[in-house]
Design an enzyme around this catalytic site. Structure first.
Site, mmCIF file in Angstrom:
data_model
loop_
_atom_site.group_PDB
_atom_site.id
_atom_site.type_symbol
_atom_site.label_atom_id
_atom_site.label_comp_id
_atom_site.label_asym_id
_atom_site.label_seq_id
_atom_site.Cartn_x
_atom_site.Cartn_y
_atom_site.Cartn_z
ATOM 1 N N ASN A 10 -4.282 -58.844 50.933
ATOM 2 C CA ASN A 10 -3.439 -59.446 49.888
ATOM 3 C C ASN A 10 -2.034 -58.839 49.981
ATOM 4 O OD1 ASN A 10 -2.053 -59.760 47.385
ATOM 5 N ND2 ASN A 10 -3.954 -60.416 46.437
ATOM 6 N N HIS A 13 2.210 -57.650 46.887
ATOM 7 C CA HIS A 13 3.119 -56.591 46.439
ATOM 8 C C HIS A 13 4.198 -56.255 47.454
ATOM 9 C CE1 HIS A 13 1.116 -56.586 42.737
ATOM 10 N NE2 HIS A 13 -0.053 -56.370 43.311
ATOM 11 N N HIS A 46 -1.263 -64.644 45.825
ATOM 12 C CA HIS A 46 -1.406 -65.203 44.475
ATOM 13 C C HIS A 46 -0.066 -65.786 44.045
ATOM 14 C CE1 HIS A 46 -2.742 -64.271 40.020
ATOM 15 N NE2 HIS A 46 -2.386 -65.535 40.198
ATOM 16 N N ARG A 48 1.727 -66.870 41.264
ATOM 17 C CA ARG A 48 1.621 -66.810 39.803
ATOM 18 C C ARG A 48 2.522 -67.843 39.155
ATOM 19 N NH1 ARG A 48 -0.979 -61.947 37.684
ATOM 20 N NH2 ARG A 48 -0.342 -62.876 35.731
ATOM 21 N N ARG A 52 6.247 -64.016 39.825
ATOM 22 C CA ARG A 52 6.763 -62.644 39.761
ATOM 23 C C ARG A 52 6.750 -61.956 41.132
ATOM 24 N NH1 ARG A 52 2.149 -59.885 36.047
ATOM 25 N NH2 ARG A 52 2.755 -61.682 34.805
ATOM 26 N N GLU A 76 -4.611 -67.731 45.793
ATOM 27 C CA GLU A 76 -5.090 -67.464 44.429
ATOM 28 C C GLU A 76 -4.158 -68.147 43.451
ATOM 29 O OE1 GLU A 76 -6.818 -62.976 45.320
ATOM 30 O OE2 GLU A 76 -5.085 -63.239 44.015
ATOM 31 N N THR A 107 -14.317 -60.424 28.976
ATOM 32 C CA THR A 107 -13.960 -59.049 28.617
ATOM 33 C C THR A 107 -13.786 -58.188 29.872
ATOM 34 O OG1 THR A 107 -16.303 -58.719 28.266
ATOM 35 C CG2 THR A 107 -14.939 -58.899 26.294
ATOM 36 N N GLU A 157 -15.975 -64.882 43.619
ATOM 37 C CA GLU A 157 -15.444 -63.555 43.935
ATOM 38 C C GLU A 157 -15.711 -62.670 42.731
ATOM 39 O OE1 GLU A 157 -11.820 -63.160 46.047
ATOM 40 O OE2 GLU A 157 -11.331 -61.248 45.112
ATOM 41 N N HIS A 200 -10.555 -56.481 43.760
ATOM 42 C CA HIS A 200 -9.675 -55.993 42.689
ATOM 43 C C HIS A 200 -9.815 -54.490 42.534
ATOM 44 C CE1 HIS A 200 -7.130 -55.704 39.184
ATOM 45 N NE2 HIS A 200 -6.717 -56.912 39.478
HETATM 46 N N1 PXP Z 1 -9.061 -60.678 44.297
HETATM 47 C C1 PXP Z 1 -8.445 -61.375 43.326
HETATM 48 C C2 PXP Z 1 -9.061 -62.640 42.869
HETATM 49 C C3 PXP Z 1 -7.233 -60.935 42.776
HETATM 50 O O1 PXP Z 1 -6.638 -61.653 41.806
HETATM 51 C C4 PXP Z 1 -6.655 -59.751 43.273
HETATM 52 C C5 PXP Z 1 -5.347 -59.274 42.724
HETATM 53 O O2 PXP Z 1 -4.355 -60.194 43.000
HETATM 54 C C6 PXP Z 1 -7.308 -59.072 44.306
HETATM 55 C C7 PXP Z 1 -8.528 -59.551 44.780
HETATM 56 C C8 PXP Z 1 -6.739 -57.842 44.922
HETATM 57 O O3 PXP Z 1 -6.667 -56.807 44.007
HETATM 58 P P1 PXP Z 1 -5.898 -55.479 44.388
HETATM 59 O O4 PXP Z 1 -4.465 -55.850 44.624
HETATM 60 O O5 PXP Z 1 -6.095 -54.607 43.217
HETATM 61 O O6 PXP Z 1 -6.536 -54.939 45.646
#
Ligand code: PXP
Length: 250
Positions: A10, A13, A46, A48, A52, A76, A107, A157, A200
């Protein structure tokens, strides 16, 4: 079971850092190439609603780049009409539906599918018809998994955030409970015929137990890998994650 575990890198960032200054650098497309060199099996991004980090232009560029490299893009996105139109225009290999607003979340932080089955079933049908593998990002919760199955998702997922947070904060009994839940719910989702992914918050410290679940075929990991990349480079941080995943699988 010795099925290879895929790593979705991913790169959101990288775009976060770029956007902190505006301009073009660091370039998420360059990050995608480095991730592939380090052993990522695909790229996850992702888009968004507030843009962002990843932008529409990034998705366009990633689609062209990855198509050329023969690598899958996992887009995503929130379950909105705008996002669906973008996905249908680019037709990525996979679309993962994620919550963006508080009221869309369980939650544990995954998508609240069980309360919104009808809407989500109608939302994902055109994406599946267009050839995208539709994944739903949910908590490791039986109700949500059953609902994801009923709406016709191909993939779930499972959200590993609660497990990773418990580990980071030293709440080890809770961490182990979360891990047991993830293990049981991976097996349950698989038993329904769903493909199982997870992600995540995963780090070098937390990835192995999840990678060891035989039903999980893909992990999507971003923030930690990009953070490590500051010190060792993105290809190296991906390579190390890949090594830990492969070791856990043996
Ligand atoms: N999987 C999904 C569905 C996510 O939304 C994210 C965060 O964008 C990730 C995985 C990756 O999470 P992390 O950046 O914390 O590794």
């Amino acid at each position: 079971m010795t099925r290879k575990l895929r790593l979705g890198g991913n790169i959101d960032h990288v775009a976060t850092v770029r956007n902190a200054r505006g301009g073009a650098r660091p370039d998420p497309l360059r990050a995608a190439r480095a991730a592939a060199e380090g052993g990522a099996d695909g790229i996850t991004a992702h888009l968004r609603e507030d843009r962002r980090h990843i932008t529409d232009a990034d998705i366009h560029g990633l689609t062209e780049l990855l198509n050329g490299m023969g690598l899958p893009l996992n887009l995503e996105m929130a379950a909105t009409a705008e996002m669906r139109a973008i996905a249908l225009r680019h037709r990525p290999h996979a679309v993962c539906i994620v919550p963006e607003r508080r009221e869309e979340r369980t939650t544990e932080g995954g998508l609240e599918v069980a309360r919104e089955e009808n809407r989500l079933a109608h939302f994902i049908a055109p994406l599946a018809e267009a050839g995208c593998r539709v994944s739903i990002f949910i908590a490791a919760d039986r109700r949500q998994i059953e609902a994801a199955h009923r709406i016709g998702a191909a993939v779930v997922e499972l959200h590993t955030g609660a497990y990773c947070d418990a580990h980071a904060e030293g709440r080890f009994a809770e961490r182990d409970t979360e891990l047991d839940r993830l293990r049981d719910m991976s097996a349950f989702a698989h038993s329904l015929g769903l493909e199982v992914h997870a992600g995540h918050g995963l780090t070098y410290d937390t990835v192995a137990p999840v990678a060891a679940f035989p039903e999980v075929v893909e992990l999507n990991i971003g923030h930690y890998l990009i953070g490590e990349a500051i010190f060792v480079g993105l290809d190296a941080s991906i390579r190390e994650m890949r090594r830990l995943m492969d070791n856990a699988r043996q």
